[in-house]
Design an enzyme around this catalytic site. Structure first.
Site, short mmCIF file in Angstrom:
data_model
loop_
_atom_site.label_atom_id
_atom_site.label_comp_id
_atom_site.label_asym_id
_atom_site.label_seq_id
_atom_site.Cartn_x
_atom_site.Cartn_y
_atom_site.Cartn_z
N GLU A 62 -57.60 -0.35 61.57
CA GLU A 62 -57.77 -0.90 62.91
C GLU A 62 -59.24 -0.84 63.33
O GLU A 62 -59.91 0.17 63.11
CB GLU A 62 -56.93 -0.10 63.91
N TYR A 69 -60.35 -7.32 68.99
CA TYR A 69 -59.47 -6.34 68.34
C TYR A 69 -58.95 -6.89 67.02
O TYR A 69 -58.57 -8.07 66.93
CB TYR A 69 -58.27 -6.03 69.26
#
Ligand code: GDP
Ligand code: MN
Length: 383
Positions: free
Chosen positions: A195, A107
């Site tokens: 993101e 992530y």
């Protein structure tokens, strides 16, 4: 303003972030052609502006172009519903991408840390799932790297953060490069969020952005004319999207008392007064300076479209905005909309006397002060 995944990937690629090949379409035959270009091995992904598409059934992997086309046909026009977005969103386009072989999912994100007044890069080796879930269950698995707006960040600091996050040795160098690309993308495209979840680590040892989410700061949209055109369908909330189209500053808040005022400060005060009186505001709405009758009517109409609204508080301080024109708008809205909920209006300032005179014969309850107005509408809504 949120960008779609395919737009986000295009943007990030310009900053050197490695993304899978893919094309966007709304036509199943086109989807078949694109998939065939990848030898049938592909992923079909609904392009809707909400999280959790995977769990909502909006992302599927395929081995054949025909299956990809069939799924595309199913998906187009379908409403996807997720935990994050219970109202759901209708799929208009899909991204057909080359299938990425994923060994591990990491992530990465960049956002503004307001308290620190710096950017923060969040890095985790627990990718794929919701980052909120990671934050709750394994808070130690998220490493935060702050970036000074004036000095930027040194390569060794990025490397150190990547190592602290537990990213395995062979992936570290590419991870550092990806992070530097993300920071550059964030800064140069006026983003307020970038993101990648998941960052895919392939068995061949390649790091690639399997998903991407970029949001552009609305206040900088004038510098990004190409995105501005799609602004209104980027809001999750249909009423907020409508407000954007109408050029009205409206934010849904979820309570039962609709609030309309002029000037952001006065509207926020009104929200506080509603709360102090024991009520919950349904929305923030600023009619703007110098609003005329027609605009006030449009605003009343918009607020009443929220089915939660059980009462309406109107708080106007007339400066450039004239009280009598506001009253005309409220009365006009009442006439046309058959308003069933109680309404309390406090009008002060320019032409306030005339406004109160005009409202006197109607069902609208007048109030002298903001506090009184808030108390009255909370009482009337309860009763
Ligand atoms: P989201 O659920 O809206 O965040 O959509 P994602 O693009 O993140 O897709 C959900 C999940 O599908 C990811 O976490 C991956 O596990 C999987 N996925 C997406 N793209 C690919 C791909 O190209 N290859 C493989 N193997 N899995 C993928
Ligand atoms: Mn994702």
């Amino acid at each position: 303003m949120k960008l779609h995944e395919y737009q986000s990937k295009e943007l990030l690629e310009r900053f050197g972030v490695v993304v899978p090949r893919g094309e966007v379409t709304s036509d199943p035959d086109e989807a078949r052609r694109i998939a065939a270009g990848f030898g049938g091995k592909c992923v079909v992904k609904a392009q809707v502006l909400m999280g959790g598409r995977g769990k909502a059934g909006g992302v599927k992997l395929f081995e054949s172009a025909d299956d990809a086309a069939t799924f595309t046909k199913e998906l187009i026009g379908k409403r996807l519903v997720s935990i994050q977005n219970p109202a759901g969103m209708v799929v208009e386009k899909v991204l057909v991408g080359e299938l990425v072989d994923i060994a591990e999912e990491y992530y990465l994100s960049v956002l503004l840390d307001r308290a620190e007044q710096r950017l923060v890069v969040m890095i985790s080796k627990e990718g794929g799932m919701d980052i909120e879930e990671v934050a709750e269950k394994h808070p130690d698995a998220i490493v935060r790297l702050h970036v000074d707006p004036a000095w930027g960040v040194a390569d060794f600091e990025v490397r150190d953060a990547v190592i602290r996050a537990g990213i395995p040795g062979p992936a570290q160098r590419q991870m550092v490069a990806m992070i530097k690309g993300l920071i550059k993308a964030y800064e140069e495209s006026d983003a307020d969020l970038v993101e990648i979840n998941p960052v895919a680590w392939t068995p061949e040892g390649k790091l690639i952005a399997a998903d991407a989410k970029v949001s552009i700061d609305d206040n900088a949209l004038f510098r990004h004319a190409d995105y501005e055109a799609t602004k209104d369908d980027s809001a999750d909330d249909p009423l907020e999207a409508e407000a954007t189209r109408l050029g009205i500053a409206y934010v849904r808040l979820g309570g039962e008392i609709g609030v309309i005022g002029n000037g952001a400060g006065l509207v926020m005060c009104s929200l506080d007064e509603v709360s102090a009186a024991g009520g919950k505001a349904a929305n923030f709405l600023d009619v703007g300076g110098g609003a005329g009758a027609e605009r006030v009517k449009t605003c009343v109409e918009l607020v009443l479209k929220d089915p939660n609204v059980k009462g309406l508080l109107i708080n106007i301080f007339g400066g450039i905005t004239r009280g009598d024109l506001v009253a005309e708008g409220i009365l006009g809205a009442f006439e046309q909309l058959d308003v069933q909920v109680p309404v309390v209006a406090r009008v002060e300032g320019t032409a306030a006397d005339k406004a109160l005179e005009m409202l006197a014969g109607s069902k609208i309850v007048g109030a002298q002060t903001m506090q009184e107005a808030a108390q009255k509408i909370v009482e009337l809504t309860r009763g």
